[in-house]
Design a protein around this motif. Structure first.
Motif, PDB file in Angstrom:
ATOM      1  N   SER A   1       0.824  -1.208   0.000  1.00  0.00           N
ATOM      2  CA  SER A   1       0.000   0.000   0.000  1.00  0.00           C
ATOM      3  C   SER A   1       0.861   1.261   0.000  1.00  0.00           C
ATOM      4  N   ILE A   2       0.596   2.140  -0.942  1.00  0.00           N
ATOM      5  CA  ILE A   2       1.298   3.425  -1.008  1.00  0.00           C
ATOM      6  C   ILE A   2       0.955   4.250   0.239  1.00  0.00           C
ATOM      7  N   THR A   3      -0.304   4.199   0.641  1.00  0.00           N
ATOM      8  CA  THR A   3      -0.752   4.933   1.825  1.00  0.00           C
ATOM      9  C   THR A   3       0.011   4.482   3.059  1.00  0.00           C
TER      10      THR A   3
ATOM     11  N   GLY B   1      -1.508   7.148  -3.470  1.00  0.00           N
ATOM     12  CA  GLY B   1      -1.888   6.877  -2.100  1.00  0.00           C
ATOM     13  C   GLY B   1      -3.060   7.774  -1.726  1.00  0.00           C
ATOM     14  N   GLU B   2      -3.616   7.555  -0.553  1.00  0.00           N
ATOM     15  CA  GLU B   2      -4.766   8.367  -0.132  1.00  0.00           C
ATOM     16  C   GLU B   2      -4.443   9.850  -0.074  1.00  0.00           C
ATOM     17  N   LYS B   3      -3.177  10.176   0.207  1.00  0.00           N
ATOM     18  CA  LYS B   3      -2.801  11.573   0.363  1.00  0.00           C
ATOM     19  C   LYS B   3      -1.902  12.096  -0.752  1.00  0.00           C
TER      20      LYS B   3
ATOM     21  N   ASP C   1      -5.998   2.980  -3.800  1.00  0.00           N
ATOM     22  CA  ASP C   1      -4.839   2.234  -3.324  1.00  0.00           C
ATOM     23  C   ASP C   1      -5.287   0.870  -2.798  1.00  0.00           C
ATOM     24  N   ILE C   2      -5.535  -0.069  -3.734  1.00  0.00           N
ATOM     25  CA  ILE C   2      -5.985  -1.402  -3.344  1.00  0.00           C
ATOM     26  C   ILE C   2      -4.861  -2.409  -3.557  1.00  0.00           C
ATOM     27  N   PRO C   3      -4.854  -3.537  -2.811  1.00  0.00           N
ATOM     28  CA  PRO C   3      -3.776  -4.523  -2.951  1.00  0.00           C
ATOM     29  C   PRO C   3      -3.621  -5.019  -4.390  1.00  0.00           C
ATOM     30  N   GLY C   4      -2.397  -4.971  -4.886  1.00  0.00           N
ATOM     31  CA  GLY C   4      -2.107  -5.480  -6.216  1.00  0.00           C
ATOM     32  C   GLY C   4      -2.396  -4.518  -7.342  1.00  0.00           C
TER      33      GLY C   4
ATOM     34  N   ILE D   1       4.443   8.484  -4.302  1.00  0.00           N
ATOM     35  CA  ILE D   1       3.559   7.916  -5.313  1.00  0.00           C
ATOM     36  C   ILE D   1       4.135   6.587  -5.784  1.00  0.00           C
ATOM     37  N   GLY D   2       3.245   5.683  -6.167  1.00  0.00           N
ATOM     38  CA  GLY D   2       3.687   4.426  -6.733  1.00  0.00           C
ATOM     39  C   GLY D   2       4.000   4.586  -8.210  1.00  0.00           C
ATOM     40  N   MET D   3       5.153   4.112  -8.602  1.00  0.00           N
ATOM     41  CA  MET D   3       5.561   4.111 -10.006  1.00  0.00           C
ATOM     42  C   MET D   3       5.964   2.675 -10.307  1.00  0.00           C
ATOM     43  N   HIS D   4       4.967   1.865 -10.666  1.00  0.00           N
ATOM     44  CA  HIS D   4       5.146   0.416 -10.798  1.00  0.00           C
ATOM     45  C   HIS D   4       5.629   0.068 -12.197  1.00  0.00           C
ATOM     46  N   TRP D   5       6.914  -0.271 -12.281  1.00  0.00           N
ATOM     47  CA  TRP D   5       7.528  -0.676 -13.536  1.00  0.00           C
ATOM     48  C   TRP D   5       7.314  -2.178 -13.736  1.00  0.00           C
TER      49      TRP D   5
END
Length: 298
Positions: free
Chosen positions: A108-110, A142-144, A170-173, A123-127
């Protein structure tokens, strides 16, 4: 808003090394960090084999790696405590304008941002592997996470020649791993139940689903199938699909026996250095070809 000149890549494994390649090709100064000199040496070989003239520094000092960074790309193991600890160290060592990104595929990014004084900046930057070949990056809020941070990352990805999708919750996966693991669950069920072999399940995806999905996503394919047809088939199939929430015992036994796949030489298949390298080259060639075709079709 500061311009990005230097990118600090934290974690020099396969993902970190390939991300360093992307950043170096785009003309950024790159600093690559690992606690292990051996890992850095391997990463340097990867970078130098893919970028002729790269402005890349290699460091076992986190402080040195982060000095003057305008962006951080975190790529350590999928361990919440480890990532949180790392970000608590990173935040005071970079400027307030420095972009903080995590390459997590599941955390979770949050939750990660909760250790920061300013959680809006993460922030998530998923490569996706291999990062220098795969055409898309998944942006995860994330939430914020601040709107401005999202826009800066989208702009950066465009400069890198990467397509993006934005995960709005921001949900799992996130999106892509949820789709992937839905298929993996059914694949494991088909093997467990003796309906198909490991090899046949793999070939079924490679020779039918994969090329179709490369041309159209699942929603567009449903349009072509006809939503009335989808409704009828779903009425039969959805109740019959596997809904397990745990892995099958035989797979857990493999893990316990250290049959972990390529890294251990044995998994669903047997591997040595040559066969693993050949499979990786094949994957990269297929992805490159499909990506090129997709771009031509647009």
């Amino acid at each position: 808003m500061s311009q990005i000149n230097k990118v600090a890549v934290i974690g020099a494994g396969t993902m970190g090394a390939r991300i360093a390649v992307v950043m170096a090709r785009a003309g950024y100064r790159v600093s690559l960090y690992s606690r292990s000199q051996e890992t850095l040496d391997k990463a340097q070989a990867i970078v130098e084999s893919r970028v002729a003239q790269a402005d890349v520094q290699y460091s076992t000092s986190l402080e040195s790696c982060l000095a003057g960074a305008d962006m951080v790309s975190e790529n350590v193991a999928e361990d919440v405590a480890l990532k949180q600890h790392l970000f608590s160290l990173i935040e005071p060592l970079v400027s307030a304008e420095c972009l903080l990104t995590t390459n997590t595929s599941s955390v979770s990014i949050t939750q990660l941002a909760s250790v920061l004084n300013d959680p809006q900046r993460l922030i998530g930057m998923h490569w996706f592997n291999p990062a220098d070949t795969m055409p898309m990056i998944e942006i995860v809020r994330g939430e914020k996470t601040a709107d401005g941070i999202c826009q800066r990352i989208r702009d950066l990805c465009e400069q890198l020649g990467k397509e993006t999708i934005t995960v709005k919750q921001d949900i799992p996966g996130f999106i892509i791993n949820r789709l992937q693991y839905a298929m993996l669950r059914e694949a494991l069920y088909l093997v467990s139940a003796g309906i198909g072999s490991v090899e046949d399940v793999d070939r079924a995806v490679q020779r039918t689903l994969a090329p179709r999905w490369a041309a159209m996503g699942p929603m567009k394919l449903m349009d072509f199938a006809g939503l009335d047809t989808v409704e009828k088939v779903a009425g039969i199939l959805l109740p019959a699909l596997d809904n397990s929430t745990v892995l099958p015992c035989w797979l857990l036994e493999k893990v316990a026996a250290k049959q972990l796949g390529v890294k251990s030489g044995e998994g669903f298949y047997s591997w040595d250095e040559q066969s693993a390298a050949a499979a990786m080259r094949h994957r990269e060639a297929i992805v490159t070809r499909l990506t090129a075709r997709s771009a031509d079709d647009e």
